[in-house]
Design a protein around this motif. Structure first.
Motif, PDB file in Angstrom:
ATOM      1  N   SER A  35       8.835  52.656  36.116  1.00 32.15           N
ATOM      2  CA  SER A  35       9.565  52.152  37.303  1.00 32.15           C
ATOM      3  C   SER A  35       9.441  50.927  37.260  1.00 32.15           C
ATOM      4  O   SER A  35       9.823  50.557  38.607  1.00 32.15           O
ATOM      5  CB  SER A  35       8.724  52.953  38.482  1.00 32.15           C
ATOM      6  OG  SER A  35       6.708  52.742  37.846  1.00 32.15           O
ATOM      7  N   GLN A  36       8.375  50.503  36.101  1.00 23.39           N
ATOM      8  CA  GLN A  36       8.610  48.310  36.949  1.00 23.39           C
ATOM      9  C   GLN A  36      10.068  48.319  36.411  1.00 23.39           C
ATOM     10  O   GLN A  36      11.211  48.717  35.652  1.00 23.39           O
ATOM     11  CB  GLN A  36       7.931  48.174  35.762  1.00 23.39           C
ATOM     12  CG  GLN A  36       6.534  48.561  36.039  1.00 23.39           C
ATOM     13  CD  GLN A  36       5.812  47.580  37.357  1.00 23.39           C
ATOM     14  OE1 GLN A  36       5.815  46.770  37.557  1.00 23.39           O
ATOM     15  NE2 GLN A  36       5.025  48.752  37.537  1.00 23.39           N
ATOM     16  N   PRO A  37      10.378  47.247  37.899  1.00 24.72           N
ATOM     17  CA  PRO A  37      11.753  46.836  37.763  1.00 24.72           C
ATOM     18  C   PRO A  37      12.084  45.748  36.171  1.00 24.72           C
ATOM     19  O   PRO A  37      11.837  45.643  35.584  1.00 24.72           O
ATOM     20  CB  PRO A  37      11.630  45.917  38.534  1.00 24.72           C
ATOM     21  CG  PRO A  37      10.704  45.611  39.681  1.00 24.72           C
ATOM     22  CD  PRO A  37      10.028  46.726  38.691  1.00 24.72           C
ATOM     23  N   VAL A  38      13.451  45.775  35.997  1.00 24.06           N
ATOM     24  CA  VAL A  38      14.065  45.443  34.748  1.00 24.06           C
ATOM     25  C   VAL A  38      14.663  43.746  35.032  1.00 24.06           C
ATOM     26  O   VAL A  38      15.884  43.905  35.868  1.00 24.06           O
ATOM     27  CB  VAL A  38      15.107  46.503  33.897  1.00 24.06           C
ATOM     28  CG1 VAL A  38      15.389  45.097  32.770  1.00 24.06           C
ATOM     29  CG2 VAL A  38      14.404  47.213  33.232  1.00 24.06           C
ATOM     30  N   ILE A  39      13.461  42.463  34.895  1.00 24.21           N
ATOM     31  CA  ILE A  39      14.114  41.385  35.043  1.00 24.21           C
ATOM     32  C   ILE A  39      15.034  40.822  33.755  1.00 24.21           C
ATOM     33  O   ILE A  39      14.752  40.864  32.519  1.00 24.21           O
ATOM     34  CB  ILE A  39      12.879  40.204  35.671  1.00 24.21           C
ATOM     35  CG1 ILE A  39      11.902  41.200  36.309  1.00 24.21           C
ATOM     36  CG2 ILE A  39      13.298  38.773  35.301  1.00 24.21           C
ATOM     37  CD1 ILE A  39      10.163  40.203  36.310  1.00 24.21           C
ATOM     38  N   VAL A  40      16.604  40.905  34.817  1.00 25.81           N
ATOM     39  CA  VAL A  40      17.199  40.317  34.384  1.00 25.81           C
ATOM     40  C   VAL A  40      17.499  38.395  34.967  1.00 25.81           C
ATOM     41  O   VAL A  40      18.226  38.332  36.180  1.00 25.81           O
ATOM     42  CB  VAL A  40      18.788  41.161  33.700  1.00 25.81           C
ATOM     43  CG1 VAL A  40      19.997  40.613  33.385  1.00 25.81           C
ATOM     44  CG2 VAL A  40      18.215  42.662  33.596  1.00 25.81           C
ATOM     45  N   CYS A  41      17.637  37.619  33.680  1.00 29.49           N
ATOM     46  CA  CYS A  41      18.076  36.154  34.404  1.00 29.49           C
ATOM     47  C   CYS A  41      19.998  35.953  33.570  1.00 29.49           C
ATOM     48  O   CYS A  41      19.695  36.484  32.679  1.00 29.49           O
ATOM     49  CB  CYS A  41      17.473  35.582  33.403  1.00 29.49           C
ATOM     50  SG  CYS A  41      15.650  35.937  33.766  1.00 29.49           S
ATOM     51  N   MET A  42      20.207  35.479  35.176  1.00 27.84           N
ATOM     52  CA  MET A  42      21.724  35.301  34.465  1.00 27.84           C
ATOM     53  C   MET A  42      22.014  34.062  35.049  1.00 27.84           C
ATOM     54  O   MET A  42      22.140  33.487  35.777  1.00 27.84           O
ATOM     55  CB  MET A  42      22.351  36.004  35.321  1.00 27.84           C
ATOM     56  CG  MET A  42      24.102  36.561  35.057  1.00 27.84           C
ATOM     57  SD  MET A  42      24.412  37.910  35.520  1.00 27.84           S
ATOM     58  CE  MET A  42      26.517  37.867  35.991  1.00 27.84           C
ATOM     59  N   ASP A  43      22.612  33.244  33.686  1.00 30.02           N
ATOM     60  CA  ASP A  43      22.796  32.078  33.924  1.00 30.02           C
ATOM     61  C   ASP A  43      24.538  31.714  34.622  1.00 30.02           C
ATOM     62  O   ASP A  43      25.321  32.385  33.667  1.00 30.02           O
ATOM     63  CB  ASP A  43      22.455  30.453  33.086  1.00 30.02           C
ATOM     64  CG  ASP A  43      22.669  30.975  31.573  1.00 30.02           C
ATOM     65  OD1 ASP A  43      23.173  31.611  31.368  1.00 30.02           O
ATOM     66  OD2 ASP A  43      22.278  29.843  31.061  1.00 30.02           O
TER      67      ASP A  43
END
Length: 191
Positions: A35-43
């Motif tokens: 249930s934890q969100p997936v953290i996605v970093c986009m540059d």
């Protein structure tokens, strides 16, 4: 004789209670991890088209119970996040024909050939195609495996008809891909 029967019943009840408690604990652990969100970093993602693509990709994952927490600042990206770099000047010799690639065994790195995506689609269709590319590559990282499905968003190459249909309705994840995403997330959280 009656004491033995009561003893056996008591042992069975204790075993069943332990089994149910173990199953409940395992379910709670798995549900908490997944249930934890997936953290996605986009540059390299300025403008409205990548923002629209992130929204569409989030909806695709939401349909399978995965929440994506998009970050655009490197300072907001904790360790273990998925990092996406958009390439706007991709050499033609670099993975010819590919729209992106991921490193699923590293669990963090994705490169998207943004210039190829915009070259394949007009401004109206770019967000949907980019969303599918993002969802496809993020799924590779979440699954922790390099494999493709026969249909849907995890197909190795989409046909022209599939790309056109993306403008009406996102391609779905195949059932086996949903299970692989779930399994990959559990494996990653276990450590």
């Amino acid at each position: 004789m009656r004491g033995i029967r009561i003893g056996k019943l008591l042992l069975r009840a204790m075993a069943l209670t332990a089994l149910v408690s173990f199953a409940d604990a395992e379910d709670n652990l798995q549900a908490g991890d997944i249930s934890q969100p997936v953290i996605v970093c986009m540059d390299g993602a300025p403008g409205p088209l990548p923002a629209q693509a992130r929204m569409i990709a989030s909806g695709m994952f939401a349909r399978i119970g995965v929440s994506i927490d998009w970050r655009t600042s490197e300072q907001d990206c904790p360790g273990g996040s998925i990092h996406i770099r958009l390439s706007s000047v991709t050499p033609s010799s670099l993975r010819p024909g590919a729209l992106a690639y991921a490193y699923p065994y590293e669990n963090t790195q994705i490169v998207v050939f943004y210039d190829r995506i915009t070259g394949l689609s007009g401004p109206r269709d770019t967000p949907r195609l980019l969303a599918h590319v993002l969802a496809h590559e993020i799924a590779h990282v979440l699954q922790q495996i390099s494999r493709h499905s026969q249909t849907g968003v995890m197909k190795a190459r989409w046909s022209e008809n599939e790309i056109r249909s993306m403008s009406r309705k996102p391609l779905p994840f195949a059932a086996e891909d949903v299970e692989l995403i779930r399994t990959g997330r559990l494996r990653k959280s276990a450590g």
